[in-house]
Design an enzyme around this catalytic site. Structure first.
Site, PDB file in Angstrom:
ATOM      1  N   ASP A 158       5.545  -1.998  33.114  1.00 31.58           N
ATOM      2  CA  ASP A 158       5.984  -3.003  32.136  1.00 31.58           C
ATOM      3  C   ASP A 158       5.015  -4.177  32.199  1.00 31.58           C
ATOM      4  OD1 ASP A 158       7.716  -4.884  30.570  1.00 31.58           O
ATOM      5  OD2 ASP A 158       9.213  -3.319  30.892  1.00 31.58           O
TER       6      ASP A 158
ATOM      7  N   TYR B 203       6.728  -3.423  13.121  1.00 30.47           N
ATOM      8  CA  TYR B 203       7.438  -2.476  13.993  1.00 30.47           C
ATOM      9  C   TYR B 203       7.529  -1.110  13.316  1.00 30.47           C
ATOM     10  CZ  TYR B 203      11.295  -0.766  17.010  1.00 30.47           C
ATOM     11  OH  TYR B 203      12.074  -0.059  17.878  1.00 30.47           O
TER      12      TYR B 203
ATOM     13  N   LYS C 294       0.331  -3.304  18.408  1.00 29.66           N
ATOM     14  CA  LYS C 294      -0.588  -2.704  19.379  1.00 29.66           C
ATOM     15  C   LYS C 294       0.112  -1.736  20.323  1.00 29.66           C
ATOM     16  CE  LYS C 294      -3.835  -5.305  21.282  1.00 29.66           C
ATOM     17  NZ  LYS C 294      -4.410  -6.516  21.926  1.00 29.66           N
TER      18      LYS C 294
ATOM     19  N   THR D  27      21.501   0.817  19.622  1.00 31.22           N
ATOM     20  CA  THR D  27      22.113   1.153  20.914  1.00 31.22           C
ATOM     21  C   THR D  27      22.479  -0.145  21.631  1.00 31.22           C
ATOM     22  OG1 THR D  27      20.782   3.161  21.002  1.00 31.22           O
ATOM     23  CG2 THR D  27      21.706   2.404  23.083  1.00 31.22           C
TER      24      THR D  27
END
Ligand code: UDP
Length: 328
Positions: free
Chosen positions: A32, A146, A92, A176
Site C-alpha cells: 500500500d 475512475y 495512474k 460494499t
C-alpha cells in the site's frame, strides 16, 4: 505455503482480504502507499510470521522477491470525493499500476485477480446490470478518471490473458460496506452514520430517488475468494441485488441509529448514477455464490464499528459539497 500479493492492503477491502487469506493459511504480502489506506486496518497482522508489508506505490515498478502464486490488485481510490481530490493518481493506479502487476504476474507465473467495479457501467441504461452490458460512461466527467481507468484495466487484463496467457480474473464490485470503511471517504454509509453519531442532519443528495444495492463485506470477500479459485476468466458481478432508494435508506439509518435528526436535501453530484443493481446470475451459476447477510444485520454490525471510533476521528470528517463543482 502459497504466497499472495495484495495491493491496497491497508484499505477497506484489501484489509479484509488480508484477514481472509491469512485464515486460509497463505503467506500474505501486503502492499500500500497509504494515500487512502490506513495501517490501523492491518496492524493486528504485523506480529504474524506469514504476513509482511511493503510501503510502495504500484504505479512504479513492482518488485517482490521469491515466488508468487496469486496477486490481488485492490489498490485504488474508490469514492467520488477521492476522485475529485486525487484524479491523476486514480487514473495512474488503474492504468499504470495494473500494467505493472500484470507484468509481475507474467514474470512469476502467478494468477491475478483485478478489482473492477460497477462504475464501468456508468449511469446504466440497462437494469439490473448484467456482465454483457457495455455501460454508459461520461469519459470527461468527475467520475471519468475512475470509470475509464477501470475500463482500461479490464481491457489490459484481457489482453495479457489472451496475448500472454496470464491467468486472470476480473471481479466487478458493487457498493460494499462494513467495518473499516473510511469515515471521511464521503460515501453514503459512513456519511450517514457519521452524521447520526455527531447529531447532524442526514444529507441526501438530489431528491433521493436514485438507488443503490449494498453488499456486506463478508459476502463480498467470499465472492472474490471463490472467483479467484475458479477457472472463469471473464468479468463477474459480485454484489447484493437488494436495491433501495437513497431517501428510504436514510430513513432506515435514522431508525437504526436512533438519531433525532432529520433528512436534508443537497445538490446531486454530477453524473451520479440513477440506479444500480447487480444481476448475479453468473456468480450464482459459476461460483455457487450469493449474499447471505441482510441489510439490517450488516448495517447493525457496521454501526457498531463506527461507534468504536473516537470523537477526534468523528470530527475529522469532511463534508461533500458538490454545488460549486457541478457548475464547472
Ligand atoms: N449520497 C447522499 N448523501 C451523502 C453521500 C452520498 O445522498 O452524504 C448519495 C450519492 O449521491 C449516491 C449514493 O448516495 O447517489 C451512493 O453514494 P456513494 O458515494 O456511497 O457511492 P456511489 O455513488 O459511488 O455508488
Amino acid at each position: 505455503m502459497k504466497r499472495i500479493l495484495i495491493t491496497g492492503a491497508a484499505g477497506f477491502l484489501g484489509s479484509h482480504l488480508c484477514d481472509r487469506f491469512i485464515k486460509e493459511g497463505f503467506h500474505v504480502i501486503a502492499m500500500d502507499n497509504l494515500i487512502t489506506g490506513d495501517l490501523k486496518n492491518i496492524e493486528h497482522l504485523f506480529k504474524l510470521e506469514q504476513f509482511e508489508y511493503y510501503h510502495h506505490d504500484v504505479t512504479k515498478f513492482v518488485h517482490v522477491p521469491g515466488k508468487l502464486d496469486y496477486i490481488l490488485h485492490f489498490a485504488s481510490p474508490a469514492s467520488p470525493i477521492d476522485y475529485l481530490k486525487i484524479p491523476i493518481q486514480t487514473l495512474k493506479v488503474g492504468a499504470l499500476g495494473t500494467h505493472n502487476l500484470l507484468g509481475l504476474a507474467k514474470e512469476k507465473g502467478a494468477r491475478i485477480l483485478i478489482a473492477s467495479t460497477s462504475e464501468i457501467y456508468g449511469d446504466p441504461l440497462v437494469h439490473p446490470q448484467t456482465e454483457e452490458y457495455y455501460g454508459n460512461v461520461n469519459t470527461i466527467g468527475p467520475r471519468g478518471v475512475y470509470d475509464e481507468a477501470k475500463r482500461f484495466q479490464e481491457s489490459i487484463t484481457m489482453a495479457y490473458h489472451r496475448f500472454h496467457g496470464v491467468e486472470t480474473r476480473i471481479v466487478r464490485i458493487f457498493n460494499t460496506y462494513g467495518p473499516r470503511m473510511r469515515l471521511n471517504d464521503g460515501r453514503v454509509i459512513p456519511a450517514f452514520m457519521g452524521q447520526a453519531l455527531r447529531g447532524e442532519d442526514l444529507t441526501v443528495f438530489g431528491d433521493g430517488s436514485q438507488t443503490r444495492s449494498f453488499c456486506y463485506v463478508d459476502d463480498e470477500i467470499e465472492g472474490i475468494y471463490r472467483l479467484l479459485m475458479s477457472d472463469y476468466t471473464l468479468p463477474v458481478n459480485i454484489g447484493n441485488p437488494h436495491e433501495i432508494t437513497i431517501s428510504d435508506f436514510a430513513e432506515e439509518i435514522i431508525k437504526l441509529t436512533g438519531t433525532e435528526q432529520k433528512v436534508i436535501y443537497k445538490d446531486l453530484p454530477k453524473d451520479d448514477p440513477m440506479q444500480r443493481q447487480p444481476d448475479i446470475t453468473k456468480a450464482k451459476e459459476i461460483l455457487g455464490w450469493e449474499p447471505k447477510v441482510g441489510r439490517e444485520e450488516g448495517m447493525r454490525k457496521t454501526f457498531e464499528y463506527f461507534k468504536t471510533l473516537s470523537n477526534d476521528e468523528l470530527e475529522k470528517t469532511e463534508h461533500r459539497d458538490f454545488s460549486e463543482r457541478n457548475k464547472k
